[in-house]
Design an enzyme around this catalytic site. Structure first.
Site, PDB file in Angstrom:
ATOM      1  N   CYS A  47       0.847  -1.194   0.000  1.00  0.00           N
ATOM      2  CA  CYS A  47       0.000   0.000   0.000  1.00  0.00           C
ATOM      3  C   CYS A  47       0.881   1.243   0.000  1.00  0.00           C
ATOM      4  CB  CYS A  47      -0.888  -0.015   1.244  1.00  0.00           C
ATOM      5  SG  CYS A  47      -1.900   1.477   1.405  1.00  0.00           S
ATOM      6  N   CYS A  50       0.334   3.075   3.536  1.00  0.00           N
ATOM      7  CA  CYS A  50       0.781   2.579   4.846  1.00  0.00           C
ATOM      8  C   CYS A  50       1.793   1.455   4.781  1.00  0.00           C
ATOM      9  CB  CYS A  50      -0.426   2.131   5.672  1.00  0.00           C
ATOM     10  SG  CYS A  50      -1.139   0.566   5.113  1.00  0.00           S
ATOM     11  N   CYS A  96      -7.562  -0.676   1.434  1.00  0.00           N
ATOM     12  CA  CYS A  96      -6.552  -1.232   2.332  1.00  0.00           C
ATOM     13  C   CYS A  96      -7.172  -1.384   3.718  1.00  0.00           C
ATOM     14  CB  CYS A  96      -5.343  -0.300   2.387  1.00  0.00           C
ATOM     15  SG  CYS A  96      -4.116  -0.793   3.633  1.00  0.00           S
ATOM     16  N   CYS A  99      -5.124   1.054   6.460  1.00  0.00           N
ATOM     17  CA  CYS A  99      -5.236   2.522   6.499  1.00  0.00           C
ATOM     18  C   CYS A  99      -6.539   3.024   5.897  1.00  0.00           C
ATOM     19  CB  CYS A  99      -4.042   3.174   5.807  1.00  0.00           C
ATOM     20  SG  CYS A  99      -4.041   3.039   4.005  1.00  0.00           S
ATOM     21  N   CYS A 120      -8.909  -4.760  -9.802  1.00  0.00           N
ATOM     22  CA  CYS A 120      -8.451  -3.715 -10.708  1.00  0.00           C
ATOM     23  C   CYS A 120      -7.972  -2.551  -9.844  1.00  0.00           C
ATOM     24  CB  CYS A 120      -9.632  -3.310 -11.598  1.00  0.00           C
ATOM     25  SG  CYS A 120      -9.219  -2.067 -12.815  1.00  0.00           S
TER      26      CYS A 120
END
Ligand code: FE
Length: 133
Positions: A47, A50, A96, A99, A120
């Site tokens: 990510c 984070c 995510c 976060c 996607c």
């Protein structure tokens, strides 16, 4: 999992404008513009907000969509799915789990021999950590 919570001002100062627009404002980058749409490099996609490990290059496939596409997350718990009714469509948003950052959407037109899903994901929501050579 330890959730990460930051103020809007903190996110705005830490992320690039493009990352902020996607991760915190649910924007979508233009297709074929992101750095990872076509990459076949081996590694772990983390990510960009984070650092959580989200996707493995092992599940990345060429969807032709212009966005990095994966058949599944690296760890199921790493992502959160939410119903997204924006833009006159009903889609499933992928975020995510650590976060809360917006990553992209998941569709059911993925490779059937690999579960049939297509995650996607916006390139700029990801950071690729290459495998050791
Ligand atoms: Fe995150």
């Amino acid at each position: 999992m330890q959730k990460i919570e930051k103020t809007d001002a903190e996110w705005r100062s830490e992320l690039t404008p493009e990352q902020y627009a996607v991760l915190r404002r649910q924007a979508t980058e233009a297709p074929f513009t992101g750095s990872y749409a076509l990459t076949k490099d081996a590694g772990t996609f983390k990510c960009a907000g984070c650092g959580a490990e989200l996707f493995s290059s092992d599940t990345k496939f060429d969807s032709g969509s212009g966005w990095p596409s994966f058949t599944e997350p690296a760890i199921a718990e790493a992502v959160e799915l939410r119903e997204d009714r924006s833009h006159g469509m009903v889609r499933t948003e992928v975020a995510c789990a650590r976060c809360g950052g917006h990553l992209g959407h998941v569709f059911d037109d993925g490779p059937r021999d690999a579960g049939g899903l297509r995650y996607c994901i916006n390139s700029c929501a990801l950071d690729l950590e290459p495998d050791e050579a």
